[in-house]
Design an enzyme around this catalytic site. Structure first.
Site, PDB file in Angstrom:
ATOM      1  N   ASP A  26       0.819  -1.215   0.000  1.00 55.45           N
ATOM      2  CA  ASP A  26       0.000   0.000   0.000  1.00 55.45           C
ATOM      3  C   ASP A  26       0.854   1.267   0.000  1.00 55.45           C
ATOM      4  O   ASP A  26       1.969   1.267   0.521  1.00 55.45           O
ATOM      5  CB  ASP A  26      -0.925  -0.023   1.232  1.00 55.45           C
ATOM      6  CG  ASP A  26      -2.090   0.930   1.082  1.00 55.45           C
ATOM      7  OD1 ASP A  26      -2.376   1.365  -0.055  1.00 55.45           O
ATOM      8  OD2 ASP A  26      -2.722   1.237   2.106  1.00 55.45           O
ATOM      9  N   HIS A  43       2.305   3.023  -9.015  1.00 55.33           N
ATOM     10  CA  HIS A  43       2.156   1.572  -9.229  1.00 55.33           C
ATOM     11  C   HIS A  43       3.392   0.998  -9.929  1.00 55.33           C
ATOM     12  O   HIS A  43       3.811  -0.122  -9.648  1.00 55.33           O
ATOM     13  CB  HIS A  43       0.880   1.279 -10.027  1.00 55.33           C
ATOM     14  CG  HIS A  43      -0.376   1.670  -9.288  1.00 55.33           C
ATOM     15  ND1 HIS A  43      -0.603   1.313  -7.974  1.00 55.33           N
ATOM     16  CD2 HIS A  43      -1.458   2.394  -9.669  1.00 55.33           C
ATOM     17  CE1 HIS A  43      -1.780   1.796  -7.579  1.00 55.33           C
ATOM     18  NE2 HIS A  43      -2.309   2.465  -8.589  1.00 55.33           N
ATOM     19  N   LEU A 136      10.161 -21.635  -3.547  1.00 55.13           N
ATOM     20  CA  LEU A 136       9.410 -20.464  -3.068  1.00 55.13           C
ATOM     21  C   LEU A 136       8.056 -20.454  -3.769  1.00 55.13           C
ATOM     22  O   LEU A 136       7.988 -20.621  -4.989  1.00 55.13           O
ATOM     23  CB  LEU A 136      10.185 -19.182  -3.415  1.00 55.13           C
ATOM     24  CG  LEU A 136       9.432 -17.854  -3.292  1.00 55.13           C
ATOM     25  CD1 LEU A 136       8.982 -17.591  -1.865  1.00 55.13           C
ATOM     26  CD2 LEU A 136      10.316 -16.692  -3.760  1.00 55.13           C
TER      27      LEU A 136
HETATM   28  C1  IPE Z   1      -5.391  -2.792  -0.062  1.00 57.24           C
HETATM   29  O1  IPE Z   1      -5.077  -1.464  -0.224  1.00 57.24           O
HETATM   30  C2  IPE Z   1      -5.386  -3.486  -1.396  1.00 57.24           C
HETATM   31  C3  IPE Z   1      -4.078  -3.686  -1.996  1.00 57.24           C
HETATM   32  C4  IPE Z   1      -2.932  -3.333  -1.475  1.00 57.24           C
HETATM   33  C5  IPE Z   1      -4.095  -4.355  -3.291  1.00 57.24           C
HETATM   34  P1  IPE Z   1      -6.201  -0.351  -0.408  1.00 57.24           P
HETATM   35  O2  IPE Z   1      -5.493   0.943  -0.596  1.00 57.24           O
HETATM   36  O3  IPE Z   1      -7.157  -0.753  -1.464  1.00 57.24           O
HETATM   37  O4  IPE Z   1      -6.952  -0.407   0.993  1.00 57.24           O
HETATM   38  P2  IPE Z   1      -7.809   0.706   1.757  1.00 57.24           P
HETATM   39  O5  IPE Z   1      -8.810   1.233   0.784  1.00 57.24           O
HETATM   40  O6  IPE Z   1      -6.853   1.756   2.210  1.00 57.24           O
HETATM   41  O7  IPE Z   1      -8.413  -0.011   2.920  1.00 57.24           O
HETATM   42  C1  IPE Z   2      -1.729   0.022  -3.320  1.00 59.37           C
HETATM   43  O1  IPE Z   2      -1.429   1.381  -3.335  1.00 59.37           O
HETATM   44  C2  IPE Z   2      -1.911  -0.568  -4.702  1.00 59.37           C
HETATM   45  C3  IPE Z   2      -3.267  -1.039  -4.975  1.00 59.37           C
HETATM   46  C4  IPE Z   2      -4.271  -0.982  -4.152  1.00 59.37           C
HETATM   47  C5  IPE Z   2      -3.498  -1.621  -6.298  1.00 59.37           C
HETATM   48  P1  IPE Z   2      -2.581   2.446  -3.388  1.00 59.37           P
HETATM   49  O2  IPE Z   2      -2.924   2.730  -4.807  1.00 59.37           O
HETATM   50  O3  IPE Z   2      -3.724   2.031  -2.520  1.00 59.37           O
HETATM   51  O4  IPE Z   2      -1.872   3.705  -2.743  1.00 59.37           O
HETATM   52  P2  IPE Z   2      -2.514   4.796  -1.812  1.00 59.37           P
HETATM   53  O5  IPE Z   2      -3.094   4.074  -0.625  1.00 59.37           O
HETATM   54  O6  IPE Z   2      -3.576   5.492  -2.602  1.00 59.37           O
HETATM   55  O7  IPE Z   2      -1.388   5.672  -1.437  1.00 59.37           O
HETATM   56 MG    MG Z   3      -4.160   2.338  -0.585  1.00 55.24          MG
END
Ligand code: IPE
Ligand code: IPE
Ligand code: MG
Length: 245
Positions: A26, A43, A136
């Site tokens: 995240d 990403h 792995l």
């Molecule tokens: C969780 O992150 C999903 C992934 C890392 C793929 P999100 O950014 O979607 O989660 P919330 O919305 O902060 O809970």
């Molecule tokens: C996690 O990073 C990746 C996915 C959920 C695909 P985010 O895109 O949620 O990044 P933030 O939370 O907005 O910073």
């Molecule tokens: Mg996020």
């Protein structure tokens, strides 16, 4: 099955390591925003962090890694962001497929049929081609949601019961576990969530019932092998009792 003796002589690493680490990758969006860039750049950098961490975990001998790639809730994002993520997934799948590592098994868990065919067929091929690799195992949680997974398991079990192949009184925790996508894999020992969020966001909720949690404010694209070492040292100091005294 929870703990594993360190494989390499890496000074600074604890003697015991988790068998299964779950990464909630995240903070990609915030990483990009901090730099005035569109979220998609985050990403891309997050993908690089994934490769760095996966490689390091293989070196130190962790046998199971789960990565939260795309949740059942992430479809709420803009079409542009979703398309960008799908493109990165496709590029990555092509890259791994063209340089298969003999030791790595890839398994996609979640409802991959919801992705466009060009993604689901690539994932299926990668799973088929690596199914006998056992050094792995990497679980990609793609269109994954813990509640969805448990509901899916409940449906399968109900179908068996409706056909008279299973009696309700014979349904145990093991029956449920056997109907999850992770039936053949061990529970998660350590969940690592960067970016400062203190939640699970529907990640492997059954499998993490007794996991240890490690949260850090570092954003996923910045997550380094030193950050992972810190998490592993922290994990090694935890007293896991699983309800015992
Ligand atoms: C969780 O992150 C999903 C992934 C890392 C793929 P999100 O950014 O979607 O989660 P919330 O919305 O902060 O809970
Ligand atoms: C996690 O990073 C990746 C996915 C959920 C695909 P985010 O895109 O949620 O990044 P933030 O939370 O907005 O910073
Ligand atoms: Mg996020």
């Amino acid at each position: 099955m929870a703990l594993l003796k360190k494989k390499v002589d890496a000074p600074g690493l604890p003697e015991v390591l988790p068998t299964h680490i779950g990464f909630i990758m995240d903070g990609n969006g915030r990483w990009a925003k901090k730099r005035g860039l569109p979220r998609g750049y985050g990403h891309v950098e997050g993908g690089k962090a994934f490769k760095r961490i996966m490689k390091y975990c293989k070196e130190i001998g962790i046998p199971y890694l789960s990565f939260y790639v795309f949740s059942t809730e992430n479809w709420k994002r803009s079409e542009q962001e979703i398309q960008g993520i799908l493109k990165l997934m496709t590029e990555y799948l092509d890259e791994v497929q063209s340089h298969l590592d003999e030791g790595i098994r890839y398994v996609a868990i979640g409802d991959i049929s919801a992705f466009p065919d060009y993604i689901s067929t690539r994932m299926q091929k990668l799973m088929d081609d690596t199914k006998d690799c056992d050094e792995l195992t990497i679980l990609f949680c793609c269109n994954y949601g813990g509640r969805h997974e448990i509901t899916h398991a409940a449906r399968e079990i109900a179908e068996l019961a409706a056909r008279g192949e299973l009696s309700p009184e014979d349904i145990t925790e093991d029956t449920v576990a056997q109907h999850l996508y992770t039936a053949e894999f061990p529970d998660v020992d350590l969940v690592i969530r960067p970016s400062g969020e203190l939640r699970l966001s529907n990640f492997l909720i059954w499998q993490c019932a007794y996991a240890e949690y490690y949260f850090t404010n570092v954003l996923w694209p910045d997550f380094s092998t030193e950050d992972l070492d810190k998490a592993l040292i922290d994990f090694a100091g935890r007293g896991r009792r699983f309800g015992g005294a």
